[in-house]
Design a protein around this motif. Structure first.
Motif, PDB file in Angstrom:
ATOM      1  N   UNK A 215     -21.921   4.553  -5.594  1.00  0.00           N
ATOM      2  CA  UNK A 215     -22.581   5.769  -5.471  1.00  0.00           C
ATOM      3  C   UNK A 215     -21.687   6.081  -6.751  1.00  0.00           C
ATOM      4  N   UNK A 216     -22.435   7.277  -7.704  1.00  0.00           N
ATOM      5  CA  UNK A 216     -22.272   8.195  -8.735  1.00  0.00           C
ATOM      6  C   UNK A 216     -23.180   9.497  -9.653  1.00  0.00           C
ATOM      7  N   UNK A 217     -22.432  10.069  -8.996  1.00  0.00           N
ATOM      8  CA  UNK A 217     -23.312  11.113  -9.833  1.00  0.00           C
ATOM      9  C   UNK A 217     -23.259  10.994 -11.320  1.00  0.00           C
ATOM     10  N   UNK A 218     -24.661  11.279 -11.998  1.00  0.00           N
ATOM     11  CA  UNK A 218     -24.278  11.218 -13.989  1.00  0.00           C
ATOM     12  C   UNK A 218     -25.278  12.233 -14.425  1.00  0.00           C
ATOM     13  N   UNK A 219     -24.714  13.005 -14.944  1.00  0.00           N
ATOM     14  CA  UNK A 219     -26.043  13.931 -15.991  1.00  0.00           C
ATOM     15  C   UNK A 219     -26.475  13.003 -17.052  1.00  0.00           C
ATOM     16  N   UNK A 220     -27.988  13.678 -16.489  1.00  0.00           N
ATOM     17  CA  UNK A 220     -28.823  13.526 -16.834  1.00  0.00           C
ATOM     18  C   UNK A 220     -28.656  13.234 -18.934  1.00  0.00           C
ATOM     19  N   UNK A 221     -28.040  14.106 -19.156  1.00  0.00           N
ATOM     20  CA  UNK A 221     -28.294  14.126 -20.521  1.00  0.00           C
ATOM     21  C   UNK A 221     -27.356  12.860 -20.910  1.00  0.00           C
ATOM     22  N   UNK A 222     -26.099  12.447 -20.217  1.00  0.00           N
ATOM     23  CA  UNK A 222     -26.090  10.850 -20.042  1.00  0.00           C
ATOM     24  C   UNK A 222     -27.027   9.797 -20.478  1.00  0.00           C
ATOM     25  N   UNK A 223     -27.631   9.579 -19.101  1.00  0.00           N
ATOM     26  CA  UNK A 223     -28.686   8.874 -19.125  1.00  0.00           C
ATOM     27  C   UNK A 223     -29.757   8.745 -20.028  1.00  0.00           C
ATOM     28  N   UNK A 224     -29.587  10.096 -20.584  1.00  0.00           N
ATOM     29  CA  UNK A 224     -30.713   9.906 -22.301  1.00  0.00           C
ATOM     30  C   UNK A 224     -30.123   9.845 -23.221  1.00  0.00           C
ATOM     31  N   UNK A 272     -24.418  14.620  -6.323  1.00  0.00           N
ATOM     32  CA  UNK A 272     -25.121  14.084  -5.526  1.00  0.00           C
ATOM     33  C   UNK A 272     -23.615  14.574  -4.412  1.00  0.00           C
ATOM     34  N   UNK A 273     -22.848  14.240  -4.382  1.00  0.00           N
ATOM     35  CA  UNK A 273     -21.150  14.801  -3.943  1.00  0.00           C
ATOM     36  C   UNK A 273     -21.013  13.362  -2.929  1.00  0.00           C
ATOM     37  N   UNK A 274     -21.038  12.216  -2.821  1.00  0.00           N
ATOM     38  CA  UNK A 274     -21.214  11.223  -2.821  1.00  0.00           C
ATOM     39  C   UNK A 274     -20.095  10.129  -2.028  1.00  0.00           C
ATOM     40  N   UNK A 275     -19.078  10.300  -1.615  1.00  0.00           N
ATOM     41  CA  UNK A 275     -17.994   9.455  -0.714  1.00  0.00           C
ATOM     42  C   UNK A 275     -17.420   9.089  -2.219  1.00  0.00           C
ATOM     43  N   UNK A 276     -17.826   8.453  -2.586  1.00  0.00           N
ATOM     44  CA  UNK A 276     -17.255   7.895  -4.058  1.00  0.00           C
ATOM     45  C   UNK A 276     -16.568   9.075  -5.223  1.00  0.00           C
ATOM     46  N   UNK A 277     -16.904   9.828  -5.042  1.00  0.00           N
ATOM     47  CA  UNK A 277     -16.988  10.743  -6.283  1.00  0.00           C
ATOM     48  C   UNK A 277     -15.786  12.441  -5.594  1.00  0.00           C
ATOM     49  N   UNK A 279     -14.453  11.521  -2.226  1.00  0.00           N
ATOM     50  CA  UNK A 279     -12.851  10.778  -2.197  1.00  0.00           C
ATOM     51  C   UNK A 279     -12.081  10.529  -2.615  1.00  0.00           C
ATOM     52  N   UNK A 280     -12.693   9.661  -3.890  1.00  0.00           N
ATOM     53  CA  UNK A 280     -12.585   9.044  -5.074  1.00  0.00           C
ATOM     54  C   UNK A 280     -12.341   9.907  -6.545  1.00  0.00           C
ATOM     55  N   UNK A 281     -11.343   9.489  -7.853  1.00  0.00           N
ATOM     56  CA  UNK A 281     -12.564   9.813  -8.536  1.00  0.00           C
ATOM     57  C   UNK A 281     -12.252  11.143  -9.294  1.00  0.00           C
ATOM     58  N   UNK A 282     -11.312  11.753  -8.622  1.00  0.00           N
ATOM     59  CA  UNK A 282     -11.232  13.656  -9.430  1.00  0.00           C
ATOM     60  C   UNK A 282      -9.847  13.507  -9.733  1.00  0.00           C
ATOM     61  N   UNK A 283      -9.633  13.865 -10.631  1.00  0.00           N
ATOM     62  CA  UNK A 283      -8.202  13.475 -11.734  1.00  0.00           C
ATOM     63  C   UNK A 283      -7.484  14.750 -10.786  1.00  0.00           C
ATOM     64  N   UNK A 284      -6.829  14.779 -10.213  1.00  0.00           N
ATOM     65  CA  UNK A 284      -5.620  15.686  -8.687  1.00  0.00           C
ATOM     66  C   UNK A 284      -4.335  15.807 -10.399  1.00  0.00           C
ATOM     67  N   UNK A 285      -4.170  17.586 -10.227  1.00  0.00           N
ATOM     68  CA  UNK A 285      -3.092  18.406 -10.938  1.00  0.00           C
ATOM     69  C   UNK A 285      -2.542  18.399 -10.369  1.00  0.00           C
ATOM     70  N   UNK A 290      -7.972  20.303  -8.591  1.00  0.00           N
ATOM     71  CA  UNK A 290      -8.157  18.862  -8.637  1.00  0.00           C
ATOM     72  C   UNK A 290      -9.369  19.114  -9.815  1.00  0.00           C
ATOM     73  N   UNK A 291      -9.664  18.357 -11.452  1.00  0.00           N
ATOM     74  CA  UNK A 291     -10.912  17.960 -12.109  1.00  0.00           C
ATOM     75  C   UNK A 291     -11.620  16.840 -11.411  1.00  0.00           C
TER      76      UNK A 291
END
Lengths: 423, 423
Positions: A215-224, A272-277, A279-285, A290-291
């Motif tokens: 599961x991932x959260x996607x900006x509505x602007x991208x969806x449109x 949504x801050x799902x587990x997949x975003x 626990x993963x898929x952030x950019x560690x600085x 992290x971004x």
């Protein structure tokens, strides 16, 4: 004042043997590969091989590659995790052009590849919509469609280059979480128009029908904007490992957001801050921060040939070939270097040059048999340029695993062997 | 004087329900496919299917389509001839986009598919050249390459439409000798520059390494223009049924000239009159004469959906989707009709629009449940327009088997079934 004359196509364009890209643009003669199997013809006829003496094999419903190409396969480690958790990688060094054959398109699975019956599969659109809707695959097939050639790259691709020492790895092992297909599907915006968007909706959760319910959260602007709910990959229905029967395509966004086996799209007000975003898929600085929600793949390129495992056979002419791509737009230019970045020359770009699609670049190289370090550096049409590894480390540090896009280097030794180096 | 107002996207653009292509160009809402499996969502959660309850399958080196798509295969008749003599056809009605998956690319073989060892295969360039040359496959791989997306169509495609009565056939059976791939190889001109062309050379014989030694004469001008000696098809090495390890690509020229399993290129002063171009591949006219050496495929289009076997499920919105192509250049326009050619509206064209490549066209159709005859009519950038069947018959007669390119028609009956008709 010396009048600058236009260089001849065979003239050097950068140090250590890089020739002008006019060799490609103008179709000029390139010196032959004598010594590598090309030979002068004689009065002797060609050997009549056994396959010319008997009829060949008959037809088959679904063709396969030649048995002589059986080594051209995706690569993956033996499973230490439950089956299907991990990634398989595309052998980019064995391929050419822009399209990745569907059978060799990399995959990243969080709980294996589900075998989904398309007659049973449903896609739900709900949440902040006026009319929640459930689609069968057949219903989706009736909407107007769109096709586009687009790359998908795992956000974790090339993470091996974060290691302090350069590892003895090849293109597939380092950069093989990249693929490209012609995707066809229904515009996400068409389905959202059908459902009707409530004014407070800003994000969408996309959920897969695998056992991990990725599961991932996607900006509505991208969806449109340019997102597609895809039914087809390279002409035929999407392959199981790439999301059959329905996958999301978010052109240019990191791979795992292009949710496979898509079953649910829920419109929500915030991410949504799902587990997949989380626990993963952030950019560690480098500074312990992290971004989060950095989605587009930054401008990047890789030389696929020559590369480790594809040894050069003696001094002479070689084509340097590779791929460049950017999640932010189109590739404007690719420069190549044979001297580790001291001098650069523009490569020829193979059209069509499409936004958020890979571009094949080609450069002519006269190898003199001495050591060389080959690099490519892409620039996209937003003006972004691939950083050097030092620049990348200076900005972000090397502790992260996502969105590594610095210039990569292959060292060529006197034997013609290529290896991964930091330069 | 009445001021003409711009039509709304949902307005009719031609008779019998054809809507404006602005529906596609502007991404406007299209009325949903309610009644065809789309339903209003409820408070009930989606069913959790069995494939979400256990991990899916693990990785495989070379992926395959879903077992649920096992009916999507090439079609070919049971062999009355020795194995492999004949053709297998692409199921165009099951596909989307521009690319044909390599496993489904049609094939036409004169003596089956040879299994060629690439290490043993040689390509000879000889005849009217300064330096006869023999290339191994590996030597060819070292030359500068070029990629292009191009269609290949058998000259005999659509010949079923020469029959006096319309036959009950589907898209694959009538039009399935058409495929498209991203081809990558060495420019023919690069190899000829290497060999050196004698001044009296005007033609080239290209010969295949199959047991039929398929041979065609090719004008030297075409060889020097855009011909490719191909090593790759859709990213990977060319498939055996399409010429592994080396095939010729003559963009836009009739299929069999794109010689597969290429072993020999001989420069000559005049055409060779090989068996393959005298016994076949001439265009028989109505007045007992024949055209010889008519090479480029003329402008053409086919509606792939709806089409026979893909029944409509009740009145409502449908996308009309198909392919258009021309061996003489790019597609400029495709018009569609739902009333057998009495009225026409322009379809939306899917980019990239490339020369000698198929273009996917799409039109929006509101089917009212009554009888309809669907047609498409392509125009290329040389200004050539697809003729009606009557115009085609008037010019050439209907005795030939090659280069049939007239407008094709699908009749939709009140049950939503489609069938091949002459209209």
């Amino acid at each position: 004042m010396v009048r600058k004359t236009r260089p001849e196509p065979g003239d050097p364009a950068a140090g250590n043997g890089i020739l002008s890209r006019r060799l490609f643009l103008e179709g000029t003669i390139v010196v032959g590969a004598t010594g590598a199997g090309l030979s002068r013809g004689s009065a002797e006829p060609l050997t009549v091989q056994p396959w010319m003496k008997v009829p060949g094999r008959g037809f088959e419903g679904y063709g396969q590659p030649s048995p002589f190409e059986s080594k051209v396969v995706k690569v993956f480690p033996p499973p230490p995790n439950p089956a299907g958790v991990g990634a398989s990688r595309t052998p980019l060094h064995m391929l050419e052009g822009m399209i990745t054959p569907s059978g060799l398109h990399f995959e990243r699975s969080h709980s294996g590849v589900p075998e989904i019956d398309p007659a049973q599969h449903r896609l739900l659109i709900h949440g902040l919509v006026k009319r929640p809707l459930v689609f069968t695959v057949e219903a989706l097939s009736r909407y107007p469609m769109q096709s586009r050639i687009a790359f998908i790259e795992c956000g974790g691709n090339s993470q091996a280059l974060n290691a302090p020492q350069a590892q003895p790895l090849n293109v597939a092992a380092i950069h093989g979480l990249l693929g490209c297909a012609e995707w066809t599907g229904v515009r996400f915006s068409t389905l959202l128009d059908e459902a009707g968007i409530e004014p407070e909706a800003r994000w969408v959760i996309a959920e897969g029908a695998d056992a991990a319910a990725m599961s991932r959260s996607i900006p509505l602007t991208k969806a449109m904007d340019d997102a597609l709910v895809c039914l087809y990959q390279n002409g035929e229905r999407v392959r199981p490992s790439n999301g059959y029967p329905v996958r999301l395509l978010l052109p240019g966004f990191e791979g795992n957001m292009n949710v496979k086996w898509l079953r649910r799209l829920k419109l929500i007000a915030g991410p949504a801050m799902t587990k997949d975003e989380t626990s993963k898929y952030t950019i560690l600085l480098k500074d312990e921060k992290a971004w989060q929600f950095v989605f587009p793949i930054e401008v990047k390129s890789v030389i696929t040939r020559p590369s480790p495992g594809l040894a050069l056979r003696g001094p002479g002419f070689y084509e340097i070939s590779g791929l460049a791509w950017s999640g932010n737009g189109s590739i404007r230019q690719v420069d190549v270097s044979a001297d580790g970045g001291r001098s650069w020359a523009p490569a020829a770009l193979q059209g069509p040059i499409l936004p958020k699609a890979p571009v094949r670049f080609r450069a002519a190289w006269q190898w003199n048999g001495g050591p060389a370090v080959l690099q490519s550096r892409a620039t996209d049409d937003t003006g972004m340029v691939q950083p050097t590894r030092a620049q990348f480390a200076d900005e972000r540090g090397l502790r992260g695993v996502y969105h590594y896009n610095a210039i990569a280097s292959w060292r060529i030794d006197e034997m013609g062997e290529a290896s991964n180096v930091y330069a």
